[in-house]
Design a protein around this motif. Structure first.
Motif, PDB file in Angstrom:
ATOM      1  N   ALA A   8     -16.835 -20.753  43.740  1.00 28.43           N
ATOM      2  CA  ALA A   8     -16.061 -21.942  43.336  1.00 28.43           C
ATOM      3  C   ALA A   8     -14.872 -22.160  44.252  1.00 28.43           C
ATOM      4  CB  ALA A   8     -15.604 -21.791  41.891  1.00 28.43           C
ATOM      5  N   VAL A   9     -14.185 -21.089  44.635  1.00 28.31           N
ATOM      6  CA  VAL A   9     -13.029 -21.221  45.529  1.00 28.31           C
ATOM      7  C   VAL A   9     -13.479 -21.729  46.895  1.00 28.31           C
ATOM      8  CG1 VAL A   9     -11.230 -19.964  46.766  1.00 28.31           C
ATOM      9  CG2 VAL A   9     -11.625 -19.504  44.347  1.00 28.31           C
ATOM     10  N   ALA A  13     -12.372 -25.233  48.464  1.00 30.46           N
ATOM     11  CA  ALA A  13     -11.662 -25.245  49.742  1.00 30.46           C
ATOM     12  C   ALA A  13     -12.311 -26.237  50.707  1.00 30.46           C
ATOM     13  CB  ALA A  13     -11.643 -23.851  50.349  1.00 30.46           C
ATOM     14  N   ASN A  14     -13.636 -26.277  50.727  1.00 30.61           N
ATOM     15  CA  ASN A  14     -14.328 -27.246  51.578  1.00 30.61           C
ATOM     16  C   ASN A  14     -14.022 -28.675  51.144  1.00 30.61           C
ATOM     17  OD1 ASN A  14     -15.527 -25.350  53.246  1.00 30.61           O
ATOM     18  ND2 ASN A  14     -17.434 -25.255  52.082  1.00 30.61           N
ATOM     19  N   ASP A  15     -13.936 -28.885  49.821  1.00 28.68           N
ATOM     20  CA  ASP A  15     -13.603 -30.219  49.311  1.00 28.68           C
ATOM     21  C   ASP A  15     -12.186 -30.616  49.745  1.00 28.68           C
ATOM     22  OD1 ASP A  15     -16.045 -30.379  48.092  1.00 28.68           O
ATOM     23  OD2 ASP A  15     -15.312 -29.765  46.113  1.00 28.68           O
ATOM     24  N   ALA A 165      -5.092 -24.534  45.046  1.00 26.19           N
ATOM     25  CA  ALA A 165      -4.674 -23.982  43.756  1.00 26.19           C
ATOM     26  C   ALA A 165      -4.611 -25.077  42.694  1.00 26.19           C
ATOM     27  CB  ALA A 165      -3.323 -23.302  43.894  1.00 26.19           C
ATOM     28  N   CYS A 166      -4.118 -26.258  43.078  1.00 29.83           N
ATOM     29  CA  CYS A 166      -4.047 -27.371  42.134  1.00 29.83           C
ATOM     30  C   CYS A 166      -5.435 -27.803  41.678  1.00 29.83           C
ATOM     31  CB  CYS A 166      -3.308 -28.552  42.756  1.00 29.83           C
ATOM     32  SG  CYS A 166      -1.527 -28.289  42.936  1.00 29.83           S
ATOM     33  N   GLN A 167      -6.357 -27.898  42.639  1.00 29.60           N
ATOM     34  CA  GLN A 167      -7.725 -28.288  42.297  1.00 29.60           C
ATOM     35  C   GLN A 167      -8.377 -27.273  41.360  1.00 29.60           C
ATOM     36  OE1 GLN A 167      -9.307 -31.005  42.912  1.00 29.60           O
ATOM     37  NE2 GLN A 167      -8.077 -31.986  44.510  1.00 29.60           N
TER      38      GLN A 167
END
Length: 295
Positions: A8-9, A13-15, A165-167
């Protein structure tokens, strides 16, 4: 949970970056459809010795994994000075297999207690993550996402880390050096302060259990007040709750170590193996020896 947190991280991160900077593969020494104790099933490709080593290796493994196989891969990564992250069970098995360590190591707090009972690990840390060269041993579990964000921080810009972190809806990404919470008494969100203190004293005194009157005196209330607090908030007496704490420790030692049952009994405050076995079976349906045979 750890596997999904890692992926998920990376996906998030890619997003955030709006490009596929991070790619990953799930590999196993028993490839194909791999199941877990939580009934999740993933499709894994074969792990081929030290070939096709990635930029970073994350190891998530339980008791049934072939430790020697992935340890060889870890050492190959070390030779290339590439990062390795070992989470929870994998961290515990790495510490046991590579003792004595030359630098700091850590594991999930439950396993830290087991390791300190069964061996001498002077560099064992209570931190969420410990770095020894390129190897990171991690508490894992719910901290996994934060640990992976910490690993990515070496290649992400500060603003990208903040957005990541916000996402992930993480208000606070705990740093690697922060000490991990240990036991029920370490969580202030669910317990009244005096109960929290009483449980902390119980957790710190499993080998020599304290009388309820002594607990009450150390917490600063009367015995009757302490009993009322336990019944009101936890629905049980201090004595029964204390016994459950000691039995949970015994379960961990029986399941994750080869400590003799008599030593388990002593470490958990039981006067004999028969007393432990009888109480253990009433709680878990099996005696310690029966549980070990089934595992």
């Amino acid at each position: 949970m750890e596997l999904s947190s890692v992926i998920a991280v990376l996906q998030t991160a890619n997003d955030v970056l709006n490009r596929d900077l991070f790619t990953w593969q799930i590999t196993s020494d028993t490839p194909g459809l791999v199941s877990s104790s939580s009934d999740l099933i993933v499709r894994a490709i074969p792990t081929i010795s030290d070939q096709y080593l990635s930029d970073c290796l994350c190891v998530l493994g339980g008791q049934m994994g072939d430790v020697g196989a992935w340890l060889r891969r870890v050492r190959a990564m070390q030779k290339l000075k590439r990062p390795v992250a070992l989470f929870s069970d994998a961290a515990r098995e790495y510490i046991k297999a590579t003792a004595p360590q030359s630098g700091p190591v850590t594991a999930h707090w439950r396993d830290i207690g087991v390791l300190r009972e069964v061996g001498d690990f002077p560099t064992l840390s209570d931190n969420l993550v410990a770095r020894n060269g390129t190897v990171l041993t991690c508490a894992g579990a719910g901290h996994t996402a934060e640990a992976v964000i910490g690993i990515l921080s070496e290649v992400l810009e500060p603003q990208d880390r903040a957005e990541l972190a916000c996402q992930m809806i993480l208000n606070n990404v705990r740093g690697h050096a922060q000490e991990q919470p240990k036991g029920l008494s370490a969580n202030p969100n669910f317990l009244e302060k005096r109960l929290q203190n009483a449980i902390r004293i119980m957790e710190e005194n499993t080998e020599h259990p304290l009388p309820t009157a002594t607990l009450a005196r150390r917490v600063g209330v009367s015995t009757r007040q302490l009993e009322r607090q336990f019944m009101l908030h936890l629905g049980t007496s201090p004595g029964k709750f204390y016994r459950k704490i000691r039995l949970k420790k015994a379960l961990t030692l029986v399941s994750h170590s080869q400590m003799p049952i008599i030593d388990v009994a002593i470490a958990c405050g039981f006067s004999s193996t028969s007393t432990l076995s009888q109480t253990f079976k009433a709680e878990y349906g099996k005696t310690p020896n029966q549980l070990r045979r089934t595992e």
